[in-house]
Scaffold this active site. Structure first.
Site, mmCIF file in Angstrom:
data_model
loop_
_atom_site.group_PDB
_atom_site.id
_atom_site.type_symbol
_atom_site.label_atom_id
_atom_site.label_comp_id
_atom_site.label_asym_id
_atom_site.label_seq_id
_atom_site.Cartn_x
_atom_site.Cartn_y
_atom_site.Cartn_z
ATOM 1 N N ASP A 101 0.869 -1.179 0.000
ATOM 2 C CA ASP A 101 0.000 0.000 0.000
ATOM 3 C C ASP A 101 0.902 1.224 0.000
ATOM 4 O O ASP A 101 1.469 1.589 1.034
ATOM 5 C CB ASP A 101 -0.906 -0.014 1.232
ATOM 6 C CG ASP A 101 -1.725 1.268 1.375
ATOM 7 O OD1 ASP A 101 -1.873 1.996 0.376
ATOM 8 O OD2 ASP A 101 -2.216 1.543 2.490
ATOM 9 N N ASP A 156 -12.561 6.634 2.563
ATOM 10 C CA ASP A 156 -11.124 6.557 2.823
ATOM 11 C C ASP A 156 -10.624 7.955 3.190
ATOM 12 O O ASP A 156 -10.474 8.820 2.314
ATOM 13 C CB ASP A 156 -10.400 6.024 1.584
ATOM 14 C CG ASP A 156 -8.906 5.784 1.824
ATOM 15 O OD1 ASP A 156 -8.389 6.262 2.848
ATOM 16 O OD2 ASP A 156 -8.270 5.138 0.978
ATOM 17 N N GLU A 159 -7.646 0.634 -4.519
ATOM 18 C CA GLU A 159 -7.677 0.702 -3.059
ATOM 19 C C GLU A 159 -9.062 0.382 -2.480
ATOM 20 O O GLU A 159 -9.151 -0.360 -1.484
ATOM 21 C CB GLU A 159 -7.190 2.080 -2.596
ATOM 22 C CG GLU A 159 -5.687 2.269 -2.821
ATOM 23 C CD GLU A 159 -5.236 3.711 -2.641
ATOM 24 O OE1 GLU A 159 -6.091 4.567 -2.325
ATOM 25 O OE2 GLU A 159 -4.035 3.978 -2.823
ATOM 26 N N LYS A 198 2.768 11.057 -4.211
ATOM 27 C CA LYS A 198 1.733 10.285 -4.900
ATOM 28 C C LYS A 198 0.754 11.194 -5.644
ATOM 29 O O LYS A 198 0.161 10.789 -6.642
ATOM 30 C CB LYS A 198 1.001 9.418 -3.875
ATOM 31 C CG LYS A 198 -0.034 8.475 -4.448
ATOM 32 C CD LYS A 198 -0.616 7.612 -3.340
ATOM 33 C CE LYS A 198 -1.729 6.723 -3.816
ATOM 34 N NZ LYS A 198 -2.271 5.895 -2.715
#
Length: 438
Positions: A37, A225, A203, A100
């Site tokens: 992850d 999330d 994800e 990211k």
């Protein structure tokens, strides 16, 4: 003929018996495929343990199950994860985080300028791609995928130390919104770290697998999330063993860092009220930020906590500015923390309502609401979601480790680990676009 069939049957039975006895009495093989992850704020690595069917999230030498997604460059080398903590304030221009957000994306010049304005490090435009300017004993640029590769290399080494075997294969998760280019650049980062990526999994699908939803009778799953820096809401529709992402929305400028910042601003104002000046020394700011972060975590399990921070405030003396050592103490209640962040918490409902509207569902049609990301531990946020849906969200999995748990299950499937698991397949939705609110 019947004798041949009997012999074949006996042979197959012997093979099955040998396999069963091997599982019972021989040590299980070491996992050879890891689940990764690569998060915006934290990274984790996990494995599916053959034999027991359990997922193990691997820790570092201190037992920490995740590492900060931060890489810092100094004249002496490259520092990754927890090793960077003391460099964030002392070496901000060479300490890269949130990489990211930039990986595999092509930016319009004005968009990249606006996006990079929030960071202390310098973001350069290389034909639409972001690169980070590093100045130590020389000046050079590094790419977002290079930053990702350093984080992935760190996790690979953690896995090799824990498992005692070389690791070269992995499954990795990416946000559902990532396009083909962003996925390919994520794979490139892994390749730079010496890893062969067997599969890329979204994800939200990984989180659904962690909650076991690929094996139960549900149709509509909402994944919230909320991590350190971003909010992503995904509406999944399960069709047999396959997941289709029906709608996505979020806020890429809302997360735990923003909640901490509100508490930090409150603390600095209380210092000013008590001592006439606000903290200005880098060491003081660093200590106060650490104390605020710890207080935020404490308030997820306690109704109140105490800030206690040694500071050296710059005050005006008879001969000019001087350092005055003090001990700043301030009680913080959960109620006060919720008041400071009330408007930010309410923003969480906006993308939830959007994905339901775009997915043509009412909130009563949602079978499961699952929580991912450390910020969903905050009691007020859980209460807000529960009140909106009229039922409690599923919190049976550690939200910090939900994604890596699901990816590790998928890694076990790709590695053929026993006991065999049901794989969660994803149906591509090429027409889907994520709605962003900020």
């Amino acid at each position: 003929m019947s004798g041949e069939m009997s012999a074949i049957g006996s042979f197959i039975l012997a093979l099955l018996l040998a396999g069963y006895l091997g599982q019972q009495f021989l040590p299980p093989p070491k996992p050879k495929v890891v689940g990764l992850d690569l998060g915006t704020t934290f990274c984790s690595v996990g494995v599916f343990q053959a034999g027991t069917g359990e997922v193990e999230v691997l820790g570092d030498a201190e037992g920490r199950k995740s590492i900060p997604s931060v890489v810092s460059f100094t004249a002496t080398g490259i520092h990754v994860g927890h090793d960077v903590q003391d460099l964030i304030d002392s070496n901000p221009q060479n300490t890269i985080y949130d990489a990211k957000r930039f990986i595999g994306k092509v930016f319009e010049p004005d968009v990249l300028i606006a996006e990079s304005a929030r960071y202390p490090f310098q973001v350069m435009n290389n034909n639409g791609s972001a690169e980070f300017l590093i100045t130590t004993n020389q000046t050079y640029t590094v790419t977002p995928e290079f930053i990702g590769s350093q984080l992935l290399l760190k996790m690979r080494k953690m896995a090799e130390e824990q498992l005692g075997v070389p690791i070269h294969k992995a499954v990795i998760s990416v946000p559902a919104e990532f396009d083909e280019m962003q996925r390919n650049y994520t794979i490139r980062a892994a390749n730079m770290a010496g890893l062969d990526i067997l599969r890329v999994i979204n994800e939200p699908t990984a989180a659904a697998m962690a909650y076991g939803l690929h094996k139960v009778d549900v149709s509509n799953v909402l994944v919230v999330d909320l991590g350190g820096g971003t909010l992503d809401v995904s509406l999944l529709n399960k069709q047999g063993g396959m997941f289709l992402t029906r709608a996505m929305a979020g806020n890429n400028k809302l997360g735990g860092q923003d909640f901490s910042q509100r508490l930090f601003q409150h603390a600095t104002e209380r210092v000013r009220q008590q001592y006439g000046v606000t903290p200005s020394l880098k060491e003081d700011i660093h200590r106060l930020r650490q104390a605020v972060e710890e207080a935020k975590l404490n308030l997820t399990v306690a109704s109140s906590t105490q800030l206690r921070v040694p500071l050296r405030l710059l005050t005006q003396g008879p001969r000019g500015p001087q350092e005055t050592p003090i001990i700043f103490q301030e009680p913080i209640s959960r109620e006060r923390f919720e008041e400071l962040n009330a408007d930010l918490f309410q923003k969480i409902l906006t993308p939830i309502k959007t994905v339901l509207e775009e997915g043509h569902l009412s909130k009563e049609d949602v079978d499961e609401v699952v929580l991912v990301g450390g910020s969903t531990r905050i009691p007020r946020i859980r209460r807000l979601i529960a009140e909106y849906f009229g039922k409690e969200p599923n919190t049976s999995v550690d939200p910090d480790l939900a994604v890596v748990t699901g990816v590790a299950i998928q890694a076990g499937i790709m590695g053929g680990s026993w006991p065999l698991q049901v794989s969660a397949l994803e149906i591509p939705n090429h027409h889907l676009r994520k709605r962003n609110f900020s």
